[in-house]
Design a protein around this motif. Structure first.
Motif, PDB file in Angstrom:
ATOM      1  N   GLU A 163      13.519   2.214  13.196  1.00 58.42           N
ATOM      2  CA  GLU A 163      14.042   1.277  12.196  1.00 58.42           C
ATOM      3  C   GLU A 163      13.061   1.066  11.051  1.00 58.42           C
ATOM      4  O   GLU A 163      13.152   0.067  10.329  1.00 58.42           O
ATOM      5  N   ASP A 164      12.099   1.975  10.854  1.00 57.70           N
ATOM      6  CA  ASP A 164      11.061   1.715   9.858  1.00 57.70           C
ATOM      7  C   ASP A 164      11.616   1.707   8.436  1.00 57.70           C
ATOM      8  O   ASP A 164      12.719   2.186   8.167  1.00 57.70           O
ATOM      9  N   ASP A 165      10.803   1.150   7.527  1.00 55.11           N
ATOM     10  CA  ASP A 165      11.217   1.014   6.132  1.00 55.11           C
ATOM     11  C   ASP A 165      10.493   2.019   5.241  1.00 55.11           C
ATOM     12  O   ASP A 165      10.554   1.910   4.019  1.00 55.11           O
ATOM     13  N   PHE A 166       9.827   2.986   5.851  1.00 54.42           N
ATOM     14  CA  PHE A 166       9.109   3.984   5.047  1.00 54.42           C
ATOM     15  C   PHE A 166       9.783   5.348   5.149  1.00 54.42           C
ATOM     16  O   PHE A 166      10.395   5.822   4.186  1.00 54.42           O
ATOM     17  N   GLU A 228       1.467  13.979   1.761  1.00 53.92           N
ATOM     18  CA  GLU A 228       1.601  14.689   3.038  1.00 53.92           C
ATOM     19  C   GLU A 228       2.660  14.048   3.928  1.00 53.92           C
ATOM     20  O   GLU A 228       3.366  14.762   4.667  1.00 53.92           O
ATOM     21  N   CYS A 229       2.795  12.741   3.861  1.00 58.53           N
ATOM     22  CA  CYS A 229       3.839  12.060   4.636  1.00 58.53           C
ATOM     23  C   CYS A 229       5.225  12.495   4.169  1.00 58.53           C
ATOM     24  O   CYS A 229       6.117  12.752   4.992  1.00 58.53           O
ATOM     25  N   MET A 260      13.253  -7.339  -9.586  1.00 53.08           N
ATOM     26  CA  MET A 260      14.239  -8.361  -9.919  1.00 53.08           C
ATOM     27  C   MET A 260      15.529  -8.180  -9.114  1.00 53.08           C
ATOM     28  O   MET A 260      16.403  -9.037  -9.128  1.00 53.08           O
ATOM     29  N   MET A 261      15.626  -7.056  -8.389  1.00 56.66           N
ATOM     30  CA  MET A 261      16.801  -6.808  -7.547  1.00 56.66           C
ATOM     31  C   MET A 261      16.701  -7.626  -6.259  1.00 56.66           C
ATOM     32  O   MET A 261      15.615  -8.012  -5.838  1.00 56.66           O
ATOM     33  N   PRO A 262      17.849  -7.909  -5.602  1.00 57.88           N
ATOM     34  CA  PRO A 262      17.828  -8.692  -4.349  1.00 57.88           C
ATOM     35  C   PRO A 262      16.965  -8.060  -3.262  1.00 57.88           C
ATOM     36  O   PRO A 262      16.265  -8.748  -2.531  1.00 57.88           O
ATOM     37  N   LYS A 263      17.035  -6.739  -3.133  1.00 57.07           N
ATOM     38  CA  LYS A 263      16.197  -6.028  -2.167  1.00 57.07           C
ATOM     39  C   LYS A 263      15.512  -4.873  -2.892  1.00 57.07           C
ATOM     40  O   LYS A 263      15.967  -3.727  -2.864  1.00 57.07           O
ATOM     41  N   PRO A 264      14.388  -5.165  -3.552  1.00 55.27           N
ATOM     42  CA  PRO A 264      13.750  -4.154  -4.403  1.00 55.27           C
ATOM     43  C   PRO A 264      13.180  -2.981  -3.617  1.00 55.27           C
ATOM     44  O   PRO A 264      12.632  -3.154  -2.525  1.00 55.27           O
ATOM     45  N   MET A 265      13.316  -1.781  -4.180  1.00 48.51           N
ATOM     46  CA  MET A 265      12.733  -0.586  -3.561  1.00 48.51           C
ATOM     47  C   MET A 265      11.241  -0.513  -3.841  1.00 48.51           C
ATOM     48  O   MET A 265      10.506   0.174  -3.126  1.00 48.51           O
ATOM     49  N   LEU A 266      10.793  -1.218  -4.897  1.00 49.79           N
ATOM     50  CA  LEU A 266       9.384  -1.182  -5.257  1.00 49.79           C
ATOM     51  C   LEU A 266       9.041  -2.444  -6.033  1.00 49.79           C
ATOM     52  O   LEU A 266       9.840  -2.931  -6.838  1.00 49.79           O
ATOM     53  N   THR A 267       7.857  -2.996  -5.765  1.00 52.76           N
ATOM     54  CA  THR A 267       7.382  -4.170  -6.495  1.00 52.76           C
ATOM     55  C   THR A 267       6.004  -3.877  -7.084  1.00 52.76           C
ATOM     56  O   THR A 267       5.318  -2.945  -6.651  1.00 52.76           O
ATOM     57  N   VAL A 268       5.595  -4.678  -8.047  1.00 52.90           N
ATOM     58  CA  VAL A 268       4.275  -4.531  -8.648  1.00 52.90           C
ATOM     59  C   VAL A 268       3.194  -4.712  -7.586  1.00 52.90           C
ATOM     60  O   VAL A 268       2.185  -3.996  -7.578  1.00 52.90           O
ATOM     61  N   LEU A 309      14.597  11.042  12.518  1.00 53.25           N
ATOM     62  CA  LEU A 309      14.845  11.509  11.154  1.00 53.25           C
ATOM     63  C   LEU A 309      15.888  12.619  11.101  1.00 53.25           C
ATOM     64  O   LEU A 309      16.295  13.032  10.016  1.00 53.25           O
ATOM     65  N   ASP A 310      16.350  13.085  12.262  1.00 52.01           N
ATOM     66  CA  ASP A 310      17.340  14.170  12.267  1.00 52.01           C
ATOM     67  C   ASP A 310      18.631  13.772  11.561  1.00 52.01           C
ATOM     68  O   ASP A 310      19.368  14.616  11.070  1.00 52.01           O
TER      69      ASP A 310
END
Length: 326
Positions: A163-166, A228-229, A260-268, A309-310
């Motif tokens: 269930e990771d987020d990366f 590499e990841c 500024m999005m509800p669930k941002p993919m990236l933040t500062v 990941l399959d």
């Protein structure tokens, strides 16, 4: 199947999250009753099948509310705090959740005479960091040890698992886009750690099987750069994608809009964190405040990533024996 209950109760704050469900499964298998203290108990029902009937009890609690913390901890022999956020949203601010929240949990432990507290922080916790995430993680650690000097603190590197987020996030992006971003050139080093290994360390600490009063750093057997990841993820998912260098200034500019999005993919804040490597320190290695010192042999990425990941392969999990495709 859960063993016969041993009559002891452990409270787990943030029990419905990624790491929490793995910790609770281990505790249930060892016979503990578990009180999963979460903001929304109705969203924690997936935890109950991990134990026997009535063994796992979701309760409403927020580390921002001392009264709810007190109720959640009544009768517990040990407390685990897994609460943390990757970005701010509404009332969920870094300071209130990751600095003041741990202080409240530790203070209530002390007031209720609970001797065992396990607190989860992160590698990179630093009071001088430009990232608010890292600053508040460090403040939380200090508050915990001030109130409970015998607490055990774990700092994992980036945690991976089903269930990771990366890896899941970039696996999903590789399904949709022909390119993937390499923030800062992809040179940041990680020491990805399997969630099951982190959960085992936490459960052992809750049973007082870990030397108390220390900060442990948890990293997997491999150190790998961001690039590499992503390359490993593409190899496992049988996808070829262009990796585009995204310099830090441009990444920060894009992050200002994304956050500024509800669930941002990236933040500062996340961009700032990527300026520093996320690996176990030399001090932790020399002091054996690592998996080695805990007697745990961590799993490699190659052993675990293919098991989940399959689903990102061109033909899903049935694509295991097909050659790599573009």
């Amino acid at each position: 199947m859960a063993q016969a209950l041993n009559g002891k109760l452990i409270t787990v704050f943030g029990g419905s999250g990624f790491i929490g469900r793995h910790v609770i499964r281990i505790l249930a298998e060892r016979g503990y009753s578990v009180r999963a203290a979460v903001r929304h108990p109705e969203l924690a029902e997936h935890l109950q099948p991990l134990g026997a009937v009535g063994q796992i009890m979701p309760v409403a609690a927020s580390v921002r509310n001392k009264k709810s913390v007190e109720r959640a901890m009544e009768g517990a022999c040990a407390v685990i705090n897994l609460v943390g956020i990757l970005y701010e949203s509404g009332a969920q601010k870094f300071d209130s959740v990751q600095a003041k929240g741990p202080a409240t949990v530790a203070e209530v432990c002390k007031e209720q005479g609970i001797d065992t507290l396990v607190h989860i922080s992160a590698i990179g916790a630093d009071e001088n960091s430009p990232a608010v995430y890292a600053k508040t993680k460090a403040a939380g650690e200090k508050a915990v040890l001030d109130a409970m000097p015998n607490a055990v603190i774990f700092r994992p590197s980036i945690v991976f698992g089903p269930e990771d987020d990366f890896f899941n996030r970039f696996g999903g992006m590789a399904q949709m886009f022909p390119t993937l971003p390499l923030i800062g050139g992809g040179h940041t080093k990680f020491q990805p750690v399997y969630v099951g290994d982190v959960a085992l360390a936490i459960a052992n600490a809750a049973e007082n099987k870990v030397e108390a009063g220390k900060i442990y750093e948890l990293g997997g057997p491999e150190v790998a750069t961001f690039k590499e990841c992503l390359q490993l993820m593409m190899k496992i998912t049988h996808r070829k994608r262009f990796l585009i260098n995204l310099p830090f200034p441009i990444a920060r500019m894009q992050a200002r809009f994304m956050q500024m999005m509800p669930k941002p993919m990236l933040t500062v804040d996340q961009v700032n964190m990527l300026k520093n490597d996320n690996v176990v320190s030399k001090d932790a290695q020399s002091d054996k405040r690592t998996f080695e010192g805990l007697g745990i042999e961590p799993h490699s990425m190659e052993a675990i990533l293919p098991t989940y990941l399959d689903k990102f392969r061109p033909h899903g999990q049935y694509d295991a024996k097909r050659p790599a495709k573009s």
